[in-house]
Enzyme design. Structure first.
Site, PDB file in Angstrom:
ATOM      1  N   TRP A 128       8.338  41.008  60.462  1.00 49.65           N
ATOM      2  CA  TRP A 128       6.902  41.279  60.497  1.00 49.65           C
ATOM      3  C   TRP A 128       6.438  42.265  59.445  1.00 49.65           C
ATOM      4  CZ3 TRP A 128       6.538  46.441  61.022  1.00 49.65           C
ATOM      5  CH2 TRP A 128       7.555  47.110  61.726  1.00 49.65           C
ATOM      6  N   ASN A 129       7.349  43.038  58.834  1.00 47.92           N
ATOM      7  CA  ASN A 129       6.881  44.155  58.019  1.00 47.92           C
ATOM      8  C   ASN A 129       6.381  43.763  56.629  1.00 47.92           C
ATOM      9  OD1 ASN A 129       9.538  43.537  57.372  1.00 47.92           O
ATOM     10  ND2 ASN A 129      10.167  45.662  57.089  1.00 47.92           N
TER      11      ASN A 129
ATOM     12  N   ARG B 275      10.357  35.145  49.293  1.00 51.48           N
ATOM     13  CA  ARG B 275      11.693  35.486  48.801  1.00 51.48           C
ATOM     14  C   ARG B 275      12.737  34.491  49.288  1.00 51.48           C
ATOM     15  NH1 ARG B 275      13.135  41.749  49.360  1.00 51.48           N
ATOM     16  NH2 ARG B 275      14.294  41.190  51.222  1.00 51.48           N
TER      17      ARG B 275
ATOM     18  N   PRO C  93       8.410  32.602  61.494  1.00 52.28           N
ATOM     19  CA  PRO C  93       7.900  33.939  61.180  1.00 52.28           C
ATOM     20  C   PRO C  93       7.917  34.829  62.419  1.00 52.28           C
ATOM     21  CG  PRO C  93       6.079  32.418  61.464  1.00 52.28           C
ATOM     22  CD  PRO C  93       7.344  31.598  61.600  1.00 52.28           C
ATOM     23  N   ALA C  94       7.801  36.129  62.197  1.00 51.96           N
ATOM     24  CA  ALA C  94       7.788  37.083  63.306  1.00 51.96           C
ATOM     25  C   ALA C  94       6.581  36.834  64.202  1.00 51.96           C
ATOM     26  CB  ALA C  94       7.751  38.506  62.773  1.00 51.96           C
TER      27      ALA C  94
ATOM     28  N   SER D 270      16.890  43.159  62.063  1.00 55.52           N
ATOM     29  CA  SER D 270      17.807  44.199  62.520  1.00 55.52           C
ATOM     30  C   SER D 270      19.257  43.737  62.464  1.00 55.52           C
ATOM     31  CB  SER D 270      17.459  44.614  63.951  1.00 55.52           C
ATOM     32  OG  SER D 270      17.847  43.622  64.870  1.00 55.52           O
TER      33      SER D 270
ATOM     34  N   GLU E 195      19.944  39.828  55.498  1.00 60.45           N
ATOM     35  CA  GLU E 195      19.377  41.066  54.959  1.00 60.45           C
ATOM     36  C   GLU E 195      18.997  41.902  56.173  1.00 60.45           C
ATOM     37  OE1 GLU E 195      17.275  43.914  54.293  1.00 60.45           O
ATOM     38  OE2 GLU E 195      15.628  42.571  53.780  1.00 60.45           O
ATOM     39  N   LEU E 196      19.832  42.879  56.488  1.00 60.70           N
ATOM     40  CA  LEU E 196      19.743  43.566  57.777  1.00 60.70           C
ATOM     41  C   LEU E 196      19.241  45.003  57.615  1.00 60.70           C
ATOM     42  CD1 LEU E 196      23.041  42.072  59.244  1.00 60.70           C
ATOM     43  CD2 LEU E 196      20.714  41.150  59.362  1.00 60.70           C
TER      44      LEU E 196
ATOM     45  N   CYS F  56      13.149  48.321  55.545  1.00 59.83           N
ATOM     46  CA  CYS F  56      14.593  48.533  55.534  1.00 59.83           C
ATOM     47  C   CYS F  56      15.018  49.348  54.317  1.00 59.83           C
ATOM     48  CB  CYS F  56      15.329  47.199  55.567  1.00 59.83           C
ATOM     49  SG  CYS F  56      14.811  46.063  54.264  1.00 59.83           S
TER      50      CYS F  56
ATOM     51  N   GLU G  38      18.581  54.039  61.971  1.00 60.61           N
ATOM     52  CA  GLU G  38      17.412  53.654  61.179  1.00 60.61           C
ATOM     53  C   GLU G  38      16.142  53.946  61.968  1.00 60.61           C
ATOM     54  OE1 GLU G  38      15.958  49.847  58.526  1.00 60.61           O
ATOM     55  OE2 GLU G  38      16.991  49.439  60.402  1.00 60.61           O
TER      56      GLU G  38
ATOM     57  N   SER H 124      12.572  47.297  44.225  1.00 57.43           N
ATOM     58  CA  SER H 124      12.458  45.864  44.518  1.00 57.43           C
ATOM     59  C   SER H 124      11.766  45.130  43.373  1.00 57.43           C
ATOM     60  CB  SER H 124      11.678  45.652  45.813  1.00 57.43           C
ATOM     61  OG  SER H 124      12.326  46.280  46.894  1.00 57.43           O
TER      62      SER H 124
ATOM     63  N   GLU I 130      18.983  38.147  47.514  1.00 62.08           N
ATOM     64  CA  GLU I 130      17.717  37.443  47.338  1.00 62.08           C
ATOM     65  C   GLU I 130      17.058  37.958  46.075  1.00 62.08           C
ATOM     66  OE1 GLU I 130      16.363  36.270  51.809  1.00 62.08           O
ATOM     67  OE2 GLU I 130      15.884  38.307  51.202  1.00 62.08           O
TER      68      GLU I 130
END
Length: 489
Positions: free
Chosen positions: A162-163, A171, A187-188, A241, A262-263, A296, A393, A453, A470
């Site tokens: 969602w972020n 991506r 999607p979230a 996560s 991608e965690l 993240c 985190e 990024s 990615e």
């Protein structure tokens, strides 16, 4: 300039809210819907279709059927579709930015930055598609020729967070389209509108029916697990996560899927005595406050050498304390709300635990009264080593500062984490910068930079932060298989 209620409603009305399966927009099998909330007010913005297990299966069937023809579409045609999509997203940048601000909370200026960043993946991979190649060589011992070629992996399942509602979609989608793979995208639940709008753009850009399928669901695990265990699926890619990623990897083992994960991250931010403090404070603001700290890549642990610790902390706290909070559509707002009440309460608990353990509040440290899920930008000093703010985190605008004495100590603190997505280091010494970059256990390093990024660079981590990359030249390889042909001569 802020947005009017009329502009907000016009954008919301333009977004499809159904499932996108096989090139058609349709309701879910049971007709259920999911409310999408504005985290700045707690009010419902819209409702989207709530997919069932059968809807998920229909999406995979559409992707599987489309793969048979899509894989044969020339690379140049795939590239042109991505290029048209890039141009459409850029042309509608204001609408995409407003949509993200409404459903996710980030300020409009920051949402506009994500549109630019997210669109760049469409352009980058439109240029990568025609460059997919193989190689031809002689057998070193004679008697044959060695030919290698690339082929699309096949139908992919993409689960996005969602972020960053747009960029996390482009991506993944852009390299898959470039490689000739079909997709089911989930999607979230908190931010489905941006992905649905992107699907509309890709349809308009000429993506054939069934190549991209979007399934929104309130029960992600129940709807997605049957797809992960279905032999027609060939790849799973997930951003989210570490705990959820671990479960998905376990499920993916049944079909031995190609996976990209991608965690989580818990990025260290190192400031050495010889750092340019103006650069370091500016970098700290960028690394910490991008997306209100809900990233993240966010700097979560600030390790500052003793000689500059007091000055850095004072400057950093002054900057953090001066930020204006509010609904992201309002003029001058620099900090929006967190995604929901649970996220805000978790941040508040962690700060209180640290303060109870002896930490000193230099800025912020509380949630303001009123509607929305806001938490004040916070800087803490004297944070105990066992505080969750350092060991886990934290998705929020909180910066714990810890003092160190030696480079060896700093590296030990930075690497003492299960995560290894990104690390930041500020020093004016080139030799130290290279030395520290080599020693930091992370997939990415920001050397005198708070944001790294880039669509042209590989994004990904090590350890519990996942695997796969990615973006960059490496990004398309995640969606390609290598095939070898031996030819006697």
């Amino acid at each position: 300039m802020g947005m009017t209620p009329e502009q907000e409603q016009n954008v919301l009305k333009s977004v499809p809210t159904q499932l996108f399966i096989g090139g058609r927009w349709r309701d879910g099998e049971n007709g259920g819907t999911i409310p999408v909330e504005d985290p700045a007010t707690g009010e419902t913005l819209a409702s989207v279709a709530d997919a069932t297990v059968a809807d998920g299966g229909a999406a995979l069937t559409a992707a599987h059927e489309a793969q048979k023809t899509w894989r044969k579409v020339p690379a140049r045609e795939r590239a042109e579709i991505l290029r048209r999509a890039f141009e459409l997203v850029v042309a509608r940048a204001d609408e995409f930015a407003l949509l993200m601000t409404l459903e996710m909370g980030k300020p409009l200026a920051e949402a506009a930055g994500e549109v630019k960043y997210g669109a760049e993946f469409l352009r980058w991979f439109s240029e990568e598609a025609p460059r997919i190649g193989g190689r031809y060589s002689e057998n070193p011992v004679g008697g044959s020729r060695l030919l290698t070629m690339k082929a699309p992996v096949g139908p992919c399942l993409m689960i996005t967070p969602w972020n960053f509602p747009l960029a996390m979609g482009t991506r993944k989608i852009a390299p898959a389209v470039a490689a000739g793979c079909t997709m089911v995208v989930k999607p979230a639940t908190q931010t489905p509108l941006t992905m649905l709008a992107l699907a509309g753009v890709l349809e308009e850009a000429g993506l054939p029916p069934g190549v991209l399928n979007v399934v929104t669901s309130s029960t992600t695990g129940r709807v997605m697990e049957p797809l992960i265990r279905d032999p027609r699926l060939r790849k799973l890619t997930f951003t989210g996560s570490t705990a959820v990623g671990q479960r998905l990897v376990e499920q993916s083992a049944t079909q031995l899927l190609r996976t990209s994960m991608e965690l989580g991250g818990n990025a260290p931010f190192l400031v050495f005595d010889d750092a340019d403090l103006d650069k370091a404070v500016e970098g700290a603001m960028a690394a910490k406050m991008r997306n209100m700290g809900e990233a993240c890549t966010a700097a979560n642990r600030f390790y500052v050498q003793r000689g500059v610790a007091a000055e850095f902390s004072r400057r950093f706290a002054d900057r953090m304390g001066s930020l204006r909070m509010g609904r992201g559509t309002e003029d001058g707002v620099q900090v929006g709300p967190l995604i929901d009440g649970g996220a805000r309460d978790d941040v508040a608990r962690r700060v209180q635990e640290a303060v109870s353990g002896g930490a000193t509040v230099l800025a912020g440290g509380e949630a303001p009264e009123g509607a929305g899920y806001f938490y004040a930008p916070t800087v803490l000093a004297d944070v105990p080593a066992d505080a969750r703010l350092l060991t886990e985190e934290t998705f929020g605008p909180v910066a714990p500062v810890v003092t160190f004495d030696t480079e060896e100590e700093a590296l030990g603190l930075a690497n003492a984490s299960e995560y290894g997505l990104i690390a930041y280091a500020f020093t004016e010494s080139l030799s130290r910068g290279l030395r520290v970059s080599e020693e930091l256990e992370a997939g990415m390093i920001g050397l005198n930079a708070g944001v790294v990024s880039n669509a042209a660079a590989p994004f990904g981590g090590v350890k519990a932060s996942g695997f796969g990359r990615e973006g960059g030249a490496e990004g398309i390889e995640e969606y390609l298989e290598t095939k070898f042909v031996g030819i006697p001569v």
